[in-house]
Design an enzyme around this catalytic site. Structure first.
Site, short mmCIF file in Angstrom:
data_model
loop_
_atom_site.label_atom_id
_atom_site.label_comp_id
_atom_site.label_asym_id
_atom_site.label_seq_id
_atom_site.Cartn_x
_atom_site.Cartn_y
_atom_site.Cartn_z
N CYS A 1 0.84 -1.20 0.00
CA CYS A 1 0.00 0.00 0.00
C CYS A 1 0.87 1.24 0.00
CB CYS A 1 -0.91 0.02 1.22
SG CYS A 1 -1.95 1.50 1.24
N LYS B 1 0.20 -9.65 -1.64
CA LYS B 1 -0.16 -8.73 -2.73
C LYS B 1 1.09 -7.93 -3.06
CE LYS B 1 -3.80 -5.45 -3.93
NZ LYS B 1 -5.13 -5.01 -3.51
N ILE C 1 -2.20 -6.16 -9.32
CA ILE C 1 -1.26 -5.23 -8.71
C ILE C 1 -2.01 -4.31 -7.74
CG2 ILE C 1 0.25 -5.24 -10.70
CD1 ILE C 1 -0.73 -2.48 -11.47
N GLY D 1 -7.54 2.07 -11.66
CA GLY D 1 -8.46 2.25 -12.78
C GLY D 1 -7.79 1.98 -14.13
N GLY E 1 -6.35 -4.55 -11.62
CA GLY E 1 -5.81 -3.30 -12.13
C GLY E 1 -6.56 -2.89 -13.37
N GLY E 2 -7.54 -2.02 -13.19
CA GLY E 2 -8.24 -1.45 -14.34
C GLY E 2 -9.21 -2.36 -15.05
N GLY F 1 -11.89 -3.72 -9.14
CA GLY F 1 -11.70 -2.70 -8.12
C GLY F 1 -12.46 -1.42 -8.39
N THR F 2 -11.75 -0.41 -8.87
CA THR F 2 -12.30 0.93 -9.07
C THR F 2 -13.62 0.92 -9.84
OG1 THR F 2 -10.08 1.86 -8.97
CG2 THR F 2 -11.73 3.18 -10.10
C1 LIG Z 1 -10.37 3.37 -2.60
C2 LIG Z 1 -9.40 2.23 -2.67
C3 LIG Z 1 -9.06 1.55 -1.49
C4 LIG Z 1 -8.16 0.49 -1.52
N1 LIG Z 1 -7.85 -0.19 -0.36
C5 LIG Z 1 -7.00 -1.25 -0.40
C6 LIG Z 1 -6.72 -2.00 0.79
O1 LIG Z 1 -7.25 -1.76 1.87
N2 LIG Z 1 -5.83 -3.04 0.68
C7 LIG Z 1 -5.24 -3.38 -0.51
O2 LIG Z 1 -4.45 -4.33 -0.56
N3 LIG Z 1 -5.53 -2.70 -1.66
C8 LIG Z 1 -6.39 -1.66 -1.62
N4 LIG Z 1 -6.68 -0.98 -2.78
C9 LIG Z 1 -6.09 -1.43 -4.06
C10 LIG Z 1 -7.08 -2.31 -4.85
O3 LIG Z 1 -7.41 -3.47 -4.14
C11 LIG Z 1 -6.48 -2.70 -6.23
O4 LIG Z 1 -5.29 -3.44 -6.03
C12 LIG Z 1 -6.17 -1.50 -7.12
O5 LIG Z 1 -7.13 -0.48 -6.95
C13 LIG Z 1 -6.07 -1.86 -8.60
O6 LIG Z 1 -7.30 -2.34 -9.11
P1 LIG Z 1 -8.37 -1.39 -9.89
O7 LIG Z 1 -7.58 -0.58 -10.88
O8 LIG Z 1 -9.36 -2.30 -10.49
O9 LIG Z 1 -8.98 -0.51 -8.83
C14 LIG Z 1 -7.59 0.10 -2.77
C15 LIG Z 1 -7.95 0.78 -3.94
C16 LIG Z 1 -8.85 1.82 -3.91
C17 LIG Z 1 -9.23 2.50 -5.20
#
Ligand SMILES: Cc1cc2nc3c(=O)[nH]c(=O)nc-3n(C[C@H](O)[C@H](O)[C@H](O)COP(=O)(O)O)c2cc1C
Length: 311
Positions: A137, A172, A198, A224, A250-251, A272-273
């Site tokens: 993180c 992760k 990721i 995203g 990731g996205g 995710g997003t």
């Molecule tokens: C608002 C927000 C909060 C997140 N909180 C965590 C978390 O608590 N632990 C973690 O490992 N990843 C966290 N992430 C990362 C997501 O799990 C993910 O790895 C990342 O957003 C990429 O995926 P995406 O592009 O589909 O969102 C967070 C992401 C977002 C956007």
């Protein structure tokens, strides 16, 4: 290629000991603890529910503003706000258990001992199916990315948590490293059952009128569409040396990006997003993967994972 036009497609996958009925979960931090989304989407159709990061005690996270939309995605610096292990088990596990869906708990700590203690305590909580170790993180000073960018620390941390629990462990991995393969080996040699990737990429946005960073934390994590091709490449590279299944994210905005991840070598995917735009997107991803497999004459996920043609 077999004719599966009228056959049932086998969407089940074993993610390092977690039996998922389909390869789609939600990404930690983008789906609360499941129950927040229950009125909006049939969460029982998910392959697994991955919850927001949990540490030992309650944690307030970072000051506001802690998220902002940017072209191609969003930045966040939530700072891992959460109820702690006891609060999570008491407030959220009853609903999660009632879904009958595997529950992956994302965990973090400020040092190795805290990660291990969180894992130990969650091992006694009925209904927890596996642990995703957030060692990547970018939004907390106390832990997170600092652990994930040194392979020796990754190995030591995974080994310490491994000693503390029999639950499936999914470290992760951090995306901002020179060679992801080094980290894949470090994590799997230390006892990981699967790998997830990721996390968000360290990033920043500035308000040009005030000339100040938009996030109170100044920097945050980019997620995203913008990070999707970066993630595909990392998954593809990781898959070359991974002996354990990969959970890719990731996205993912729809089935296409999920299928891309699986072709690159992922066994399962997390949305995710995109949940913030369409809470039911994960169900669309499940249906889209099945339709793609049917169209390509694939009877099981084994035919899809790693099927990219690179000659
Ligand atoms: C608002 C927000 C909060 C997140 N909180 C965590 C978390 O608590 N632990 C973690 O490992 N990843 C966290 N992430 C990362 C997501 O799990 C993910 O790895 C990342 O957003 C990429 O995926 P995406 O592009 O589909 O969102 C967070 C992401 C977002 C956007």
């Amino acid at each position: 290629m077999v004719d599966v036009a009228s056959q049932k497609i086998d969407m089940a996958v074993d993610l390092g000991g977690i039996r998922m009925r389909n390869p789609v979960t939600v990404a930690s931090g983008t789906f609360g603890y499941g129950q927040e989304y229950a009125g909006l989407v049939d969460v029982t159709r998910l392959g697994a529910i991955t919850v927001k990061g949990i540490r030992l005690g309650e944690w307030a996270g970072n000051p506001l503003p802690r998220h902002v939309e940017v072209p191609g995605g969003m930045l966040n610096a939530i700072g891992l706000q959460g109820p702690g292990v006891e609060g999570f088990a008491r407030e959220y596990m009853p609903f999660l258990r009632s879904t009958g869906v595997p529950v992956i708990v994302n965990i973090w700590g400020t040092d190795e001992n805290e990660y291990a203690e969180v894992a130990r305590r969650l091992s006694d909580v009925e209904g927890v199916s596996g642990l995703e170790l957030n060692i990547s993180c970018p939004n907390v000073k106390e832990g997170g990315n600092a652990f994930g960018t040194d392979p020796r620390t990754v190995a030591a941390l995974v080994a310490a948590v491994r000693r503390a629990t029999k639950l499936p462990l999914i470290p992760k991995l951090a995306p901002n490293v020179p060679d992801i393969k080094v980290f894949v080996r470090a994590a799997q040699d230390a006892g990981a059952d699967a790998l997830s990737m990721i996390n968000t990429l360290p990033a920043m946005a500035i308000d040009i009128e005030s000339k100040r960073p938009i996030l109170a934390n100044k920097v945050g994590g980019l997620s995203g569409s913008a990070i999707h091709p970066v993630a595909v490449k990392l998954v593809w590279e990781a898959a070359k040396v991974a002996q354990v299944p990969i959970l890719a994210m990731g996205g993912i905005m729809g089935p296409e990006q999920a299928i891309e991840f699986m072709l690159a070598g992922a066994a399962a995917v997390a949305v995710g997003t995109a949940n913030f735009i369409d809470p039911s997107v994960s169900l669309r991803v499940i249906d889209g993967i099945e339709a793609y497999m049917r169209r390509h004459g694939m009877g099981s996920l084994r035919e899809l994972t790693g099927a990219v043609v690179c000659d």
